[in-house]
Motif scaffolding. Structure first.
Motif, short mmCIF file in Angstrom:
data_model
loop_
_atom_site.label_atom_id
_atom_site.label_comp_id
_atom_site.label_asym_id
_atom_site.label_seq_id
_atom_site.Cartn_x
_atom_site.Cartn_y
_atom_site.Cartn_z
N LEU A 15 4.69 -47.83 -52.98
CA LEU A 15 3.12 -47.09 -52.56
C LEU A 15 2.03 -47.95 -53.19
CD1 LEU A 15 1.43 -45.17 -51.45
CD2 LEU A 15 1.86 -43.81 -53.55
N GLU A 16 2.20 -48.48 -54.62
CA GLU A 16 1.37 -49.61 -55.00
C GLU A 16 0.92 -50.82 -54.30
OE1 GLU A 16 1.49 -48.56 -59.87
OE2 GLU A 16 1.16 -50.65 -58.73
N ALA A 17 2.23 -51.25 -53.81
CA ALA A 17 2.45 -52.61 -53.13
C ALA A 17 1.34 -52.37 -51.48
CB ALA A 17 3.65 -53.03 -52.81
N LEU A 18 1.62 -51.18 -51.01
CA LEU A 18 0.96 -50.90 -49.89
C LEU A 18 -0.48 -50.45 -50.01
CD1 LEU A 18 1.11 -49.92 -46.63
CD2 LEU A 18 1.57 -47.62 -47.52
N ASP A 273 6.47 -41.61 -41.65
CA ASP A 273 7.70 -41.82 -42.62
C ASP A 273 8.72 -42.71 -42.09
OD1 ASP A 273 9.92 -41.29 -44.42
OD2 ASP A 273 10.59 -39.60 -43.60
N TRP A 274 8.85 -43.92 -42.58
CA TRP A 274 10.00 -44.89 -41.97
C TRP A 274 10.90 -45.34 -43.09
CZ3 TRP A 274 10.17 -46.36 -36.84
CH2 TRP A 274 9.32 -45.80 -36.09
N GLU A 279 15.93 -47.20 -48.08
CA GLU A 279 15.67 -48.75 -48.06
C GLU A 279 14.50 -49.19 -46.99
OE1 GLU A 279 17.88 -47.38 -45.21
OE2 GLU A 279 18.67 -47.26 -47.18
N GLY A 280 13.78 -48.10 -46.21
CA GLY A 280 12.57 -48.54 -45.29
C GLY A 280 11.43 -48.83 -46.12
N PRO A 281 10.32 -49.18 -45.23
CA PRO A 281 9.02 -49.69 -45.74
C PRO A 281 8.01 -48.51 -46.13
CG PRO A 281 9.11 -50.05 -43.44
CD PRO A 281 10.46 -49.45 -43.87
N MET A 282 7.37 -48.56 -46.79
CA MET A 282 6.22 -47.57 -46.89
C MET A 282 5.11 -48.05 -46.05
SD MET A 282 5.38 -45.08 -49.31
CE MET A 282 6.36 -45.18 -50.60
N PHE A 298 -0.55 -49.91 -37.47
CA PHE A 298 0.44 -49.67 -38.80
C PHE A 298 0.53 -50.64 -39.71
CE2 PHE A 298 2.58 -46.94 -35.55
CZ PHE A 298 2.97 -45.86 -36.23
N VAL A 299 0.41 -50.34 -41.13
CA VAL A 299 0.42 -51.36 -42.27
C VAL A 299 1.80 -50.99 -43.08
CG1 VAL A 299 -0.64 -52.31 -43.95
CG2 VAL A 299 -1.89 -51.58 -41.75
N TRP A 300 2.60 -51.93 -43.41
CA TRP A 300 3.78 -51.68 -44.27
C TRP A 300 4.15 -52.57 -45.16
CZ3 TRP A 300 4.19 -52.51 -38.81
CH2 TRP A 300 5.13 -53.44 -38.60
N THR A 301 4.65 -52.03 -46.35
CA THR A 301 5.27 -53.11 -47.20
C THR A 301 6.66 -52.53 -47.70
OG1 THR A 301 4.51 -51.54 -48.92
CG2 THR A 301 3.09 -53.52 -48.37
#
Ligand SMILES: [Mn+2]
Length: 302
Positions: A15-18, A273-274, A279-282, A298-301
């Motif tokens: 979450l922080e990375a996102l 929710d992915w 093991e999926g991205p936030m 969509f933006v994800w990390t």
């Protein structure tokens, strides 16, 4: 405008990375963006390695007015686990399967009783859905009849009334059913003799559905989270199977442990929710008030 994030499930680092990627910065313990607010679809807890940190991050944003947060089925279950019924038994029975689902949270919460109590008190303030002028948010399913039932048992901020928890956890009560639909989704029973094994290795007799679809009623098309469709009946769901969506406003969902590259479910429905809890991205959807949603927002990390 709003960045709508998916289920966190104890993955504070993801979450922080996102948030960093989205341009939020931590200032005196609160993540903030100069012009945008965060929306969480719920399910902050269970499963992942950083339960307390995940809750505290989002709660600090919520209390500072930087985030809107709804209750996921896991927050609902956390309250029901710790709340006694009129006979002193927990509203959510402490079966081995349910303990396993809740264990990561309990392991961090039980040694910190003040934090545990305060966290549950915060969960109880969270609404089960959001309807804003430009968008809607629910954990799993938007269903007007269920929403009307919930509205009859909540305060003006959308929090369940203190005495509604007993009804909310009572199988067969209309409030129980309404919360099941909105926060767990539109599940349908499989015909006699059918079942499948989910990722948690539990045998399931109901499927989660893509309840918004109006183009198919085949079990194998509308099921979610069933890896091997050959376990499902080769035919149509009986009756008026799915509620569908009126598409009146963009709608954001969590809950479904989607796999692959984040994408829209329709031009006005985005699941965020992915599977960050595995093991999926936030994932976040960067919403700027558009009527038609777009895959490139969509933006994800990872
Ligand atoms: Mn979830």
């Amino acid at each position: 405008m709003y960045d709508i994030i998916g289920d966190v499930h104890g993955q504070a680092e993801k979450l922080e990375a996102l948030l960093r990627k989205l341009g939020y910065r931590e200032q005196r313990g609160v993540w903030r963006h100069p012009t945008r607010k965060l929306i969480s679809v719920g399910d902050l807890v269970d499963r992942g390695p950083q339960q307390k940190r995940s809750v505290d991050m989002v709660r600090a944003m919520h209390e500072a007015g930087e985030a809107l947060v709804i209750m996921g089925n896991h927050e609902f279950n956390a309250v029901a686990w710790a709340t006694p019924d009129e006979n002193g038994e927990p509203l959510r029975p402490h079966s081995p399967h349910r303990f396993e689902q809740h264990e990561a949270f309990l392991r961090e919460a039980e040694p910190n009783p003040d934090w545990y109590r305060s966290t549950l008190d915060w969960f109880k303030t969270l609404p089960l859905y959001l309807e804003l002028p430009e968008l809607r948010v629910t954990h799993a399913c938007w269903h007007e009849p269920s929403k009307a039932v919930i509205d009859a048992h909540t305060d003006t901020d959308g929090a369940l009334l203190a005495d509604a928890w007993q009804r909310a956890a009572r199988k067969g009560h209309e409030l129980y059913d309404a919360i099941e639909v909105m926060s767990k989704g539109w599940e349908i029973p499989l015909p006699e003799g059918y079942s499948f094994i989910d990722e948690g290795k539990h045998e399931r007799y109901h499927i989660r559905t893509q309840w918004w679809r109006d183009d198919s009623r085949l079990y194998r098309d509308i099921a979610l989270g069933v890896d091997d469709g050959s376990n499902l009946p080769d035919g149509e769901v009986p009756g008026a199977a799915l509620p569908g969506y009126d598409h009146a406003k963009p709608l954001f969902l969590g809950h479904y442990w989607m796999k692959g590259e984040p994408c829209l479910q329709s031009s006005r429905i985005a699941c965020v929710d992915w599977s960050a809890g595995k093991e999926g991205p936030m994932v976040a959807y960067r919403f700027d008030g558009e009527d038609e949603l777009s895959n490139d927002k969509f933006v994800w990390t990872r």
